[in-house]
Write an enzyme that holds these catalytic residues in place. Structure first.
Site, mmCIF file in Angstrom:
data_model
loop_
_atom_site.group_PDB
_atom_site.id
_atom_site.type_symbol
_atom_site.label_atom_id
_atom_site.label_comp_id
_atom_site.label_asym_id
_atom_site.label_seq_id
_atom_site.Cartn_x
_atom_site.Cartn_y
_atom_site.Cartn_z
ATOM 1 N N HIS A 14 97.427 -35.415 46.979
ATOM 2 C CA HIS A 14 98.403 -34.359 46.676
ATOM 3 C C HIS A 14 97.746 -33.253 45.852
ATOM 4 C CE1 HIS A 14 101.247 -37.939 46.975
ATOM 5 N NE2 HIS A 14 101.751 -37.109 47.852
ATOM 6 N N MET A 62 106.419 -35.968 48.720
ATOM 7 C CA MET A 62 107.463 -36.916 48.338
ATOM 8 C C MET A 62 107.153 -37.503 46.960
ATOM 9 S SD MET A 62 108.713 -38.651 51.864
ATOM 10 C CE MET A 62 107.439 -39.874 51.965
ATOM 11 N N ARG A 92 101.768 -45.236 48.624
ATOM 12 C CA ARG A 92 102.112 -46.637 48.860
ATOM 13 C C ARG A 92 101.034 -47.603 48.361
ATOM 14 N NH1 ARG A 92 104.617 -44.247 53.423
ATOM 15 N NH2 ARG A 92 106.828 -44.794 53.539
HETATM 16 P P1 AMP Z 1 103.557 -37.472 50.939
HETATM 17 O O1 AMP Z 1 103.979 -37.265 49.527
HETATM 18 O O2 AMP Z 1 102.968 -38.809 51.207
HETATM 19 O O3 AMP Z 1 104.619 -37.052 51.938
HETATM 20 O O4 AMP Z 1 102.346 -36.472 51.171
HETATM 21 C C1 AMP Z 1 102.467 -35.103 50.897
HETATM 22 C C2 AMP Z 1 101.318 -34.381 51.528
HETATM 23 O O5 AMP Z 1 100.100 -34.878 51.000
HETATM 24 C C3 AMP Z 1 101.262 -34.586 53.045
HETATM 25 O O6 AMP Z 1 100.905 -33.376 53.679
HETATM 26 C C4 AMP Z 1 100.190 -35.621 53.191
HETATM 27 O O7 AMP Z 1 99.511 -35.563 54.428
HETATM 28 C C5 AMP Z 1 99.259 -35.253 52.064
HETATM 29 N N1 AMP Z 1 98.428 -36.401 51.707
HETATM 30 C C6 AMP Z 1 98.830 -37.672 51.487
HETATM 31 N N2 AMP Z 1 97.781 -38.474 51.223
HETATM 32 C C7 AMP Z 1 96.678 -37.702 51.293
HETATM 33 C C8 AMP Z 1 95.275 -37.940 51.120
HETATM 34 N N3 AMP Z 1 94.800 -39.147 50.840
HETATM 35 N N4 AMP Z 1 94.431 -36.891 51.276
HETATM 36 C C9 AMP Z 1 94.905 -35.658 51.577
HETATM 37 N N5 AMP Z 1 96.217 -35.362 51.732
HETATM 38 C C10 AMP Z 1 97.088 -36.369 51.596
#
Ligand code: AMP
Length: 294
Positions: free
Chosen positions: A37, A30, A188
């Site tokens: 990421h 996102m 966030r």
């Molecule tokens: P998001 O943009 O928050 O939907 O996250 C995209 C992807 O990155 C999802 O598969 C999350 O689980 C992964 N992700 C988010 N934060 C972390 C983190 N701190 N360590 C590893 N992967 C992450």
């Protein structure tokens, strides 16, 4: 790196690669990229011929309009970071491309979506996740899709989706990347004030208390959770949930023997954060350091 806005353009771009038998890796995001990421993108780059990163803030998975409005975004910065890592395609469609007028389908998984995040954010959250993830898999047709352990329930649900609908791809779950004080990286986190940011590290400390209790021989979830809760209380944090569950069923455990998942969700100020540790597996020791994977 090429930025793509439409499904037809995406299919055109990938057609040649598919015909040539190239391995396609997909990282769904996102946006508002952080090291978490980037770790997924690096893994995809190592393992694939073609790396597609999707950037779509999926309105269907937000249960609060204010959360959606506050969600950070900076596509130009994200594109530069992805480009630096050697990502081939940034797929950043407008909402109308993903949900055109007349859109009427929902992908719904029962059971494992109903607890934890499903219980606290409402059913619509994971329905939104599974629907958009199924669509992204159909749009891209990846060989492997990369998800973070940070969102443990989501990763478990996506594996269920792939298994139940016989989707021809592998899901790879990458370890949680943390800040120096142990706070799991999250888009966030930028919404936290300095004081909230400091207190937020208590989420990981609570999970570490469970690690320590387990390492010293405690197998009683109530006792382990009591120790963890004390860490949150000391930081003035009241969790939405703090649970020890089976990684397979996400059901609460009566006793911790074998693998378990310790999960926490809490609001720090207005910002809702989640984190988890795997217990009793070969997850290995945790050293709090930026970019550290575990
Ligand atoms: P998001 O943009 O928050 O939907 O996250 C995209 C992807 O990155 C999802 O598969 C999350 O689980 C992964 N992700 C988010 N934060 C972390 C983190 N701190 N360590 C590893 N992967 C992450």
């Amino acid at each position: 790196m090429k930025t793509i806005r439409s499904v037809s353009e995406l299919r055109d771009a990938l057609r040649e690669h598919r015909r040539a038998g190239h391995r396609i890796g997909l990282v769904p995001t996102m946006g508002a990229f952080h090291e978490g990421h980037l770790s997924l993108m690096r893994r995809a780059r190592e393992q694939s011929d073609v790396v597609v990163v999707s950037l779509f803030v999926n309105p269907a998975q937000f249960n609060e309009a204010t959360d959606l409005d506050a969600y950070p975004h900076d596509e130009a910065r994200d594109a530069a970071l992805a480009d630096e890592l050697g990502v081939d395609f940034l797929f950043a469609p407008p909402a109308g491309e993903v949900y055109p007028p007349g859109f009427a389908t929902k992908v719904v998984i029962s059971g494992i979506t109903e607890t934890l995040e499903g219980e606290h954010r409402g059913r619509a959250h994971f329905d939104g996740v599974t629907t958009v993830v199924a669509k992204l898999f159909n749009m891209v047709g990846p060989d492997v899709a990369y998800f973070g352990q940070k969102d443990a329930q989501q990763a478990r649900i996506v594996k269920q989706l792939v298994r139940d609908l016989d989707m021809p791809l592998r899901i790879e779950v990458c370890e949680t990347v943390r800040e120096r004080d142990g706070l799991a990286m999250s888009s966030r986190n930028v919404l936290l004030s300095a004081e909230e940011r400091h207190r937020a590290a208590a989420l990981n400390r609570a999970l570490e208390a469970i690690d320590r209790g387990y390492a010293s021989g405690s197998r009683d979830p109530a006792e382990l959770i009591r120790q963890a809760r004390a860490e949150l209380e000391a930081a003035g944090i009241e969790p939405d949930y703090l649970e020890l569950v089976s990684p397979a069923t996400l059901a609460p455990l009566a006793e911790v023997n074998g693998e378990a998942l310790a999960l926490v969700a809490a609001r720090v100020g207005k910002t809702r954060l989640i984190d988890n540790h795997r217990i009793g597996s070969d997850a290995g020791p945790r050293a709090p350091a930026t970019q550290h994977r575990h």
